[in-house]
Design an enzyme around this catalytic site. Sequence first.
Site, PDB file in Angstrom:
ATOM      1  N   CYS A  86      40.028   3.228  10.460  1.00  0.00           N
ATOM      2  CA  CYS A  86      39.140   4.053   9.667  1.00  0.00           C
ATOM      3  C   CYS A  86      38.567   5.267  10.390  1.00  0.00           C
ATOM      4  CB  CYS A  86      38.027   3.183   9.187  1.00  0.00           C
ATOM      5  SG  CYS A  86      37.718   1.832  10.270  1.00  0.00           S
ATOM      6  N   ARG A 115      41.672   5.654   5.302  1.00  0.00           N
ATOM      7  CA  ARG A 115      40.700   4.584   5.549  1.00  0.00           C
ATOM      8  C   ARG A 115      39.304   4.951   5.108  1.00  0.00           C
ATOM      9  NH1 ARG A 115      44.105   0.688   7.311  1.00  0.00           N
ATOM     10  NH2 ARG A 115      42.397  -0.459   7.991  1.00  0.00           N
ATOM     11  N   TRP A 172      33.615   6.669   4.438  1.00  0.00           N
ATOM     12  CA  TRP A 172      33.571   5.851   3.223  1.00  0.00           C
ATOM     13  C   TRP A 172      32.113   5.488   3.062  1.00  0.00           C
ATOM     14  CZ3 TRP A 172      33.277   0.174   2.534  1.00  0.00           C
ATOM     15  CH2 TRP A 172      33.453  -0.194   1.188  1.00  0.00           C
ATOM     16  N   ASN A 183      30.938   4.802  12.338  1.00  0.00           N
ATOM     17  CA  ASN A 183      31.575   3.943  11.341  1.00  0.00           C
ATOM     18  C   ASN A 183      30.861   2.605  11.390  1.00  0.00           C
ATOM     19  OD1 ASN A 183      33.563   2.930   9.473  1.00  0.00           O
ATOM     20  ND2 ASN A 183      34.285   1.699  11.182  1.00  0.00           N
ATOM     21  N   GLY A 184      30.415   2.119  10.235  1.00  0.00           N
ATOM     22  CA  GLY A 184      29.750   0.818  10.216  1.00  0.00           C
ATOM     23  C   GLY A 184      28.415   0.936   9.491  1.00  0.00           C
ATOM     24  N   GLU A 198      47.753 -11.700  -7.516  1.00  0.00           N
ATOM     25  CA  GLU A 198      48.039 -10.478  -6.768  1.00  0.00           C
ATOM     26  C   GLU A 198      48.514  -9.373  -7.707  1.00  0.00           C
ATOM     27  OE1 GLU A 198      47.420  -9.126  -4.152  1.00  0.00           O
ATOM     28  OE2 GLU A 198      48.934  -7.602  -3.800  1.00  0.00           O
ATOM     29  N   LYS A 212      46.623  -5.733  -8.022  1.00  0.00           N
ATOM     30  CA  LYS A 212      47.330  -4.447  -7.867  1.00  0.00           C
ATOM     31  C   LYS A 212      47.043  -3.541  -9.048  1.00  0.00           C
ATOM     32  CE  LYS A 212      48.940  -4.444  -3.880  1.00  0.00           C
ATOM     33  NZ  LYS A 212      47.698  -5.152  -3.562  1.00  0.00           N
ATOM     34  N   GLU A 233      43.341  -2.302  -8.929  1.00  0.00           N
ATOM     35  CA  GLU A 233      42.956  -1.352  -7.864  1.00  0.00           C
ATOM     36  C   GLU A 233      43.755  -0.057  -7.930  1.00  0.00           C
ATOM     37  OE1 GLU A 233      43.639  -2.559  -3.826  1.00  0.00           O
ATOM     38  OE2 GLU A 233      45.433  -3.665  -4.317  1.00  0.00           O
ATOM     39  N   HIS A 268      43.043 -24.134 -21.900  1.00  0.00           N
ATOM     40  CA  HIS A 268      41.653 -24.547 -21.628  1.00  0.00           C
ATOM     41  C   HIS A 268      40.683 -23.386 -21.826  1.00  0.00           C
ATOM     42  CE1 HIS A 268      43.077 -28.394 -20.160  1.00  0.00           C
ATOM     43  NE2 HIS A 268      44.014 -27.740 -19.497  1.00  0.00           N
ATOM     44  N   LYS A 317      40.715   1.468   3.020  1.00  0.00           N
ATOM     45  CA  LYS A 317      41.811   0.608   3.466  1.00  0.00           C
ATOM     46  C   LYS A 317      41.275  -0.638   4.157  1.00  0.00           C
ATOM     47  CE  LYS A 317      45.964  -0.727   4.292  1.00  0.00           C
ATOM     48  NZ  LYS A 317      46.727  -1.336   3.184  1.00  0.00           N
TER      49      LYS A 317
HETATM   50  C1  AGP Z   1      44.766  -5.037  -1.003  1.00  0.00           C
HETATM   51  O1  AGP Z   1      45.609  -4.313  -1.904  1.00  0.00           O
HETATM   52  C2  AGP Z   1      43.372  -4.564  -1.000  1.00  0.00           C
HETATM   53  N1  AGP Z   1      43.348  -3.201  -0.578  1.00  0.00           N
HETATM   54  C3  AGP Z   1      42.373  -5.470  -0.320  1.00  0.00           C
HETATM   55  O2  AGP Z   1      42.218  -6.591  -1.162  1.00  0.00           O
HETATM   56  C4  AGP Z   1      42.719  -5.994   1.103  1.00  0.00           C
HETATM   57  O3  AGP Z   1      43.801  -6.884   1.020  1.00  0.00           O
HETATM   58  C5  AGP Z   1      41.499  -6.751   1.638  1.00  0.00           C
HETATM   59  O4  AGP Z   1      40.434  -5.829   1.722  1.00  0.00           O
HETATM   60  C6  AGP Z   1      41.746  -7.393   3.003  1.00  0.00           C
HETATM   61  O5  AGP Z   1      42.012  -6.385   3.944  1.00  0.00           O
HETATM   62  P1  AGP Z   1      42.587  -6.853   5.383  1.00  0.00           P
HETATM   63  O6  AGP Z   1      43.922  -7.516   5.125  1.00  0.00           O
HETATM   64  O7  AGP Z   1      42.706  -5.595   6.189  1.00  0.00           O
HETATM   65  O8  AGP Z   1      41.600  -7.828   5.967  1.00  0.00           O
END
Ligand code: AGP
Length: 640
Positions: free
Chosen positions: A26, A51, A100, A126-127, A509, A513, A516, A532, A635
Amino acid sequence: MTGDTWGHNRLGHSLQLSPTKIVPMCGIVGYVGDNKSLEVLMGGLRRLEYRGYDSAGIAVIDDEGRLNTAKRAGKLAMLSNELKRNPISNGSTGIGHTRWATHGGPTDHNAHPHLGDNGRLALIHNGIIENFAPLKDELLAEGFTFESETDTEVAAVLLGREYQRTGDLGEAFRSVVSRLDGAFTLLAVHQDQPGVVVGARRNSPLVIGLGEGENFLGSDVAAFVEYTRRAVAIGQDQIVTITPGAVTVTDFDGNPVETEEFDIAWDASASDKGGWSSFMAKEVSEQPEAVANTILGRIIDGQVVIPELTDLGDDLLAGIRRIVIVACGTAAYAGQTAKYAIEKWAGVPVDVELSHEFRYRDPVLTADTLVVSISQSGETMDTLMAVKYAREAGARAISVCNTQGATIPRESDAVIYTHAGPEVAVASTKAFVAQITALYLFALHLARVRGALSPEELAAQAAELQAIPEKIQIALKEADTVRQLAMWMSDTRAVLFLGRHVGFPIALEGALKLKELAYIHAEGFAAGELKHGPIALIEPGQPVFVVVPSPRGSAHLHPKVVSNIQEIRARGARIIAIAEQGDAAVLPFADTVIHIPLAAPLFEPLLAVIPLQIFAMELATAKGLDVDQPRNLAKSVTVE
Ligand code: AGP
């Protein structure tokens, strides 16, 4: 549309198994050396922008000893335009940041760098500094003023005050970081000290790039890989000072610490688009090699060997009574998929937990519990904190990670690296299939150590895994069918995803996708759960993706899923079936069938996920959305 011809990028290059190790992260860059800070900082921020891209900024000390800054809300292009409108002098010392937003919205004022010592010091961060409010009150009481709402500016003003007291940036840093709570990577420059950049890190990434007569800092080696492939990861609670000719690393008390140099195993081109319309399209296409590279060197004569687990010892693994997988998002779905394989092959019970839930529910952990974290970035704060919690509670921890030198592997007893290559797009694709691959290798390693499978059974499963890259390559060839489907569905407002057994995490998953990337409401269900409650959602025209288990390998589940399809079809659903080549049973009931190659049941997820990734990407593209940098996301979520 992405318009990519699958299997080849726009330049017509066929897919090559490119060398891959990887590292992503990042938005922080630092440089000392020649009079080229602007080029280094902007180039580094370009590689890191994925990032964090709410705002960007740089600070450069020019050769007149002036500290010049520029910062703008929005993507890096906004900063580039600003620099064209109002150029700043180049220099040999500089820092840069893509943000971010955490504290304070994405505005020009809140963009980094922030200033201290009457504009003579610049700081990027960052943080999250958790105790910034009392520190800000202390500074306000002393008459200091602030321009932004950020926690970072508090650190900048505090550092400026300490610089006034100490006259040295490193000393000032040591005095400040000992007062900060939370997670931070900080970099700062002071115009009185050209040729010096100081950085500090706690629970957030920072690596050093070692050059000739120049040195670099970055939250990720991508920041400087075009200048040097020699790197050093900085450890927890450490401070680094770089000058053109020297690098000094100490702990927060000023004591020198040992560092370990490593070679960055991929080159700058690996993090470029390489002719694809987006990083995501490139990375979707790289999934065969991501799996192949993750397997590389770990299956020898049909037997799985994972050198990274040697130090952990076979006895410890043989004594494990329970495994807890901790992860977030897509990584968690990789864990849910692997649960089936680990339990079936190794006979060890597996719980899969969301990192942020695990840590706060007082889980019962014992010395014979093994915690396996999964993280592409290796910096996800929720997962890092879960690993720390588990180890403090006495459990051993293994990490599955795509990022050499990242924090989570450094906090684990052992790491199994995936070798997916730099994953730049925010939506994780090739890392996901690489994570499942690494976890399957771990499951077979565990099964061997525990004598749960015979050598013949182990070899058979290893062979199934080795056949996956080629099968993914075949699955990718369905992309045009999927693209047409996405065009047809570009105005859809809600999509459901169903799966059973290992198909269930793939349904989850697929839904993630779509959420997001295309900002469409999507929900994944276990197919058996429909009656159910969720079947009430079905109305005429409702699109439903169904991950259909193999009629060969899952003869007991296949008819159940086909009857699930009939149930929703009878209520008007539009069925898109992801089914094995030759599965005739679904044809009468599905509006669209996307075929995947034959594979043993536990390996189907690695193939069924491919069309779901492409669907989400193509539908988002059809909606004119940015598939590499979806809104509100980063990211890696390096804050809790
Ligand atoms: C995945 O498409 C997402 N961007 C997000 O869920 C990601 O998998 C999650 O934030 C975990 O990230 P990491 O694998 O870097 O820990």
